[in-house]
Write a protein that holds these residues in place. Structure first.
Motif, PDB file in Angstrom:
ATOM      1  N   THR A 124       0.820  -1.218   0.000  1.00 49.65           N
ATOM      2  CA  THR A 124       0.000   0.000   0.000  1.00 49.65           C
ATOM      3  C   THR A 124       0.852   1.266   0.000  1.00 49.65           C
ATOM      4  OG1 THR A 124      -0.169   0.077   2.428  1.00 49.65           O
ATOM      5  CG2 THR A 124      -1.896  -1.128   1.228  1.00 49.65           C
ATOM      6  N   GLN A 125       2.154   1.116   0.257  1.00 52.82           N
ATOM      7  CA  GLN A 125       3.032   2.288   0.330  1.00 52.82           C
ATOM      8  C   GLN A 125       3.915   2.461  -0.901  1.00 52.82           C
ATOM      9  OE1 GLN A 125       4.858   2.869   4.390  1.00 52.82           O
ATOM     10  NE2 GLN A 125       3.804   0.943   4.821  1.00 52.82           N
ATOM     11  N   THR A 126       3.847   1.538  -1.841  1.00 57.93           N
ATOM     12  CA  THR A 126       4.641   1.674  -3.066  1.00 57.93           C
ATOM     13  C   THR A 126       4.016   2.749  -3.947  1.00 57.93           C
ATOM     14  OG1 THR A 126       3.357  -0.084  -4.131  1.00 57.93           O
ATOM     15  CG2 THR A 126       5.409  -0.725  -3.018  1.00 57.93           C
ATOM     16  N   THR A 181     -10.539  -3.003   1.392  1.00 56.25           N
ATOM     17  CA  THR A 181     -10.783  -1.546   1.315  1.00 56.25           C
ATOM     18  C   THR A 181      -9.797  -0.765   2.180  1.00 56.25           C
ATOM     19  OG1 THR A 181     -12.448  -1.679   3.070  1.00 56.25           O
ATOM     20  CG2 THR A 181     -13.239  -1.818   0.790  1.00 56.25           C
ATOM     21  N   VAL A 182      -8.679  -1.380   2.513  1.00 56.71           N
ATOM     22  CA  VAL A 182      -7.633  -0.703   3.291  1.00 56.71           C
ATOM     23  C   VAL A 182      -6.750   0.085   2.334  1.00 56.71           C
ATOM     24  CG1 VAL A 182      -5.672  -0.992   4.841  1.00 56.71           C
ATOM     25  CG2 VAL A 182      -7.667  -2.477   5.074  1.00 56.71           C
ATOM     26  N   ILE A 183      -6.618   1.374   2.553  1.00 57.96           N
ATOM     27  CA  ILE A 183      -5.829   2.193   1.636  1.00 57.96           C
ATOM     28  C   ILE A 183      -4.433   2.494   2.179  1.00 57.96           C
ATOM     29  CG2 ILE A 183      -7.843   3.192   0.519  1.00 57.96           C
ATOM     30  CD1 ILE A 183      -7.416   5.716   2.177  1.00 57.96           C
ATOM     31  N   TYR A 184      -4.178   2.090   3.437  1.00 58.55           N
ATOM     32  CA  TYR A 184      -2.825   2.254   3.973  1.00 58.55           C
ATOM     33  C   TYR A 184      -2.609   1.241   5.084  1.00 58.55           C
ATOM     34  CZ  TYR A 184       1.427   4.150   5.999  1.00 58.55           C
ATOM     35  OH  TYR A 184       2.716   4.293   6.458  1.00 58.55           O
ATOM     36  N   GLY A 185      -1.532   0.444   4.936  1.00 62.90           N
ATOM     37  CA  GLY A 185      -1.134  -0.481   5.991  1.00 62.90           C
ATOM     38  C   GLY A 185      -1.891  -1.791   5.963  1.00 62.90           C
ATOM     39  N   CYS A 186      -1.699  -2.577   7.020  1.00 61.77           N
ATOM     40  CA  CYS A 186      -2.402  -3.849   7.177  1.00 61.77           C
ATOM     41  C   CYS A 186      -2.379  -4.234   8.650  1.00 61.77           C
ATOM     42  CB  CYS A 186      -1.755  -4.950   6.335  1.00 61.77           C
ATOM     43  SG  CYS A 186      -2.620  -6.538   6.437  1.00 61.77           S
ATOM     44  N   LEU A 228      -2.208   6.584  -2.160  1.00 62.92           N
ATOM     45  CA  LEU A 228      -3.500   6.465  -1.498  1.00 62.92           C
ATOM     46  C   LEU A 228      -4.646   6.572  -2.507  1.00 62.92           C
ATOM     47  CD1 LEU A 228      -2.899   8.542   1.762  1.00 62.92           C
ATOM     48  CD2 LEU A 228      -2.687   6.088   1.415  1.00 62.92           C
ATOM     49  N   GLN A 229      -4.476   7.400  -3.525  1.00 59.33           N
ATOM     50  CA  GLN A 229      -5.498   7.480  -4.574  1.00 59.33           C
ATOM     51  C   GLN A 229      -5.546   6.190  -5.386  1.00 59.33           C
ATOM     52  OE1 GLN A 229      -4.074  11.262  -6.291  1.00 59.33           O
ATOM     53  NE2 GLN A 229      -6.091  12.122  -5.841  1.00 59.33           N
ATOM     54  N   ARG A 230      -4.388   5.650  -5.696  1.00 55.66           N
ATOM     55  CA  ARG A 230      -4.342   4.355  -6.382  1.00 55.66           C
ATOM     56  C   ARG A 230      -5.055   3.294  -5.557  1.00 55.66           C
ATOM     57  NH1 ARG A 230       1.124   1.408  -5.689  1.00 55.66           N
ATOM     58  NH2 ARG A 230       0.117   1.350  -3.631  1.00 55.66           N
ATOM     59  N   ASN A 231      -4.766   3.279  -4.249  1.00 57.45           N
ATOM     60  CA  ASN A 231      -5.375   2.290  -3.363  1.00 57.45           C
ATOM     61  C   ASN A 231      -6.879   2.508  -3.222  1.00 57.45           C
ATOM     62  OD1 ASN A 231      -2.737   1.458  -3.004  1.00 57.45           O
ATOM     63  ND2 ASN A 231      -2.506   2.404  -0.995  1.00 57.45           N
ATOM     64  N   ALA A 232      -7.300   3.772  -3.270  1.00 56.97           N
ATOM     65  CA  ALA A 232      -8.733   4.070  -3.197  1.00 56.97           C
ATOM     66  C   ALA A 232      -9.459   3.507  -4.413  1.00 56.97           C
ATOM     67  CB  ALA A 232      -8.954   5.577  -3.087  1.00 56.97           C
ATOM     68  N   ILE A 233      -8.839   3.578  -5.566  1.00 57.53           N
ATOM     69  CA  ILE A 233      -9.427   3.004  -6.786  1.00 57.53           C
ATOM     70  C   ILE A 233      -9.561   1.487  -6.631  1.00 57.53           C
ATOM     71  CG2 ILE A 233      -8.998   2.540  -9.234  1.00 57.53           C
ATOM     72  CD1 ILE A 233      -7.640   5.307  -9.374  1.00 57.53           C
ATOM     73  N   ILE A 234      -8.505   0.858  -6.124  1.00 54.59           N
ATOM     74  CA  ILE A 234      -8.539  -0.590  -5.903  1.00 54.59           C
ATOM     75  C   ILE A 234      -9.629  -0.944  -4.897  1.00 54.59           C
ATOM     76  CG2 ILE A 234      -7.221  -2.555  -5.013  1.00 54.59           C
ATOM     77  CD1 ILE A 234      -4.673  -1.120  -6.038  1.00 54.59           C
ATOM     78  N   ALA A 235      -9.740  -0.134  -3.836  1.00 50.36           N
ATOM     79  CA  ALA A 235     -10.745  -0.388  -2.804  1.00 50.36           C
ATOM     80  C   ALA A 235     -12.165  -0.284  -3.377  1.00 50.36           C
ATOM     81  CB  ALA A 235     -10.564   0.593  -1.647  1.00 50.36           C
ATOM     82  N   LEU A 236     -12.398   0.676  -4.264  1.00 53.31           N
ATOM     83  CA  LEU A 236     -13.709   0.802  -4.890  1.00 53.31           C
ATOM     84  C   LEU A 236     -14.057  -0.441  -5.707  1.00 53.31           C
ATOM     85  CD1 LEU A 236     -13.496   4.536  -5.998  1.00 53.31           C
ATOM     86  CD2 LEU A 236     -15.233   3.584  -4.450  1.00 53.31           C
ATOM     87  N   ALA A 237     -13.070  -0.977  -6.386  1.00 53.66           N
ATOM     88  CA  ALA A 237     -13.294  -2.213  -7.147  1.00 53.66           C
ATOM     89  C   ALA A 237     -13.562  -3.377  -6.211  1.00 53.66           C
ATOM     90  CB  ALA A 237     -12.086  -2.505  -8.035  1.00 53.66           C
ATOM     91  N   ASN A 238     -12.775  -3.469  -5.132  1.00 49.39           N
ATOM     92  CA  ASN A 238     -12.962  -4.565  -4.178  1.00 49.39           C
ATOM     93  C   ASN A 238     -14.311  -4.475  -3.464  1.00 49.39           C
ATOM     94  OD1 ASN A 238     -10.435  -5.575  -4.817  1.00 49.39           O
ATOM     95  ND2 ASN A 238      -9.409  -4.585  -3.091  1.00 49.39           N
TER      96      ASN A 238
END
Length: 382
Positions: free
Chosen positions: A221-223, A237-242, A302-312
């Motif tokens: 999530t940090q790359t 739907t996690v946009i940062y960390g685990c 974080l925006q990239r991860n938000a897009i992934i989260a919306l798909a998930n």
């Protein structure tokens, strides 16, 4: 003299707002040497670690004539005091628990600075006494120092586990030339339990306290580039960390410590609405998320991860937002990730398929092109 000073420091630490403190020698961490080099050779390191392995092992390489290391721990909350407002038709993302509140680096530095000020005053500002405070961006390995200082033990997930607070603790250390008496190290108490290893969705944990860092979802999530497709569904739907390896740990059951005001945070910030994340301005991002440790890589990951989260989350209402990203965003990573998300959310949508085909003609970035091509293929299969 130093025996009395140690007692005074322990008492002062509680008044300063340090939840646990321990002392160890500044002897080398020789037992880590083989493992650290092996991890590097196996390409299990992330690049976020201090690059010089020798400096991570030998305190005398980073401090003149070190005698002791003071380790501190601050407990952080594992549950929100209140939940964010539910908004019909809107999905939210999540920041991992370690990123709640003001950046923990700042909180730890504040506590260590106050502790150092106390020690200086208690020793009449002796000019011969020196200190080197550090958090996880420093040379030494926080969990190794804390384990040897008796703060807790290193679990199979590689985290420091304390008796009082589980693994929900931030760690920092201060190297000094004061020869304090060392506390007794803690031994591992995991026993036969392998829950953290079993539940890790990417098999990042090796089972002996080490991990393949590049497979850890927190790292992913940090790359900054395209997230490998293998990991995208796994972040949910996690946009940062685990938090998975902490949440399943028996030592963390029932833990929820609200001791520090700086760690309390507006739930709207750490569980943000996902669609507004896609078009947030730099100014808005800094104002909203700038205080969090999770903002350190900037808004693009974080925006990239938000897009992934919306798909998930299977949020089909986000399709227009994703089309806008694909058409208007200047960053290839965002365009490519949006294309991938559309391949999941727009099955059977001929208009989206046509849009992707038009976008492919205009796309100039190789990675984004590949993602658009794969999305087109996926949508054609239905």
């Amino acid at each position: 003299m130093y025996h009395t000073l140690k007692k005074e420091i322990i008492k002062a630490s509680q008044e300063i707002g340090i939840d646990k403190i321990g002392f160890t020698t500044a002897e080398p961490f020789d037992h880590l040497k083989e493992s650290l080099y092996e991890q590097k050779e196996n390409l299990h390191t992330t690049g976020f670690e201090h690059p010089n392995i020798e400096e991570r092992i030998y305190p005398d390489l980073i401090f003149q004539e070190p005698k002791s290391i003071i380790s501190i721990a601050l407990a952080y909350p594992s549950r929100l005091s209140q939940r964010p407002e539910k908004i019909r038709g809107e999905k939210r993302g999540k920041f991992a628990k370690a990123s709640w509140g003001i950046d923990y680096h700042d909180i730890l530095r504040d506590r260590m600075d106050k502790l150092i000020d106390f020690i200086k005053e208690a020793t009449d500002n002796n000019p011969d006494i020196s200190f080197k405070p550090m958090v996880d961006t420093g040379e030494l390995i926080d969990v190794a120092v804390a384990q040897r200082a008796g703060i807790g033990f290193i679990g199979k997930n590689g985290l420091l586990i304390t008796e009082e607070f589980g693994s929900y603790v931030y760690l920092g250390e201060i190297v000094t030339n004061i020869p304090f008496e060392a506390d007794n190290p803690k031994v591992n108490q995991c026993g036969e339990c392998t829950k953290c290893v079993d539940y890790c969705p990417t098999s990042a944990l090796l089972g002996d306290g080490r991990m393949n860092g590049k497979r850890c979802l927190s790292y992913q999530t940090q790359t900054k580039g395209m997230m490998p497709e293998e990991f995208r569904p796994k972040i949910r739907t996690v946009i940062y960390g685990c938090d998975i390896c902490q949440e399943v740990c028996p030592f963390n059951q029932g833990q929820n410590n609200h001791f520090h005001q700086e760690m309390e945070i507006d739930p709207e910030i750490i569980q943000p609405l996902l669609k507004p994340m896609l078009t947030i301005s730099n100014k808005e991002f800094k104002q909203t998320f700038g205080i969090l440790a999770g903002s350190w890589r900037g808004k693009k990951p974080l925006q990239r991860n938000a897009i992934i989260a919306l798909a998930n989350a299977r949020d089909k209402t986000a399709v227009p937002n994703l089309l806008r990203c694909l058409e208007e965003d200047p960053r290839p990573v965002i365009r490519g990730t949006a294309a991938w998300a559309l391949s999941i959310l727009a099955k059977g949508n001929e208009a989206v398929l046509s849009f992707l085909e038009e976008s492919l003609v205009k796309e100039t970035d190789e990675e984004a092109t590949t993602e658009i091509e794969k999305a087109i293929t996926s949508l054609k299969k239905g």
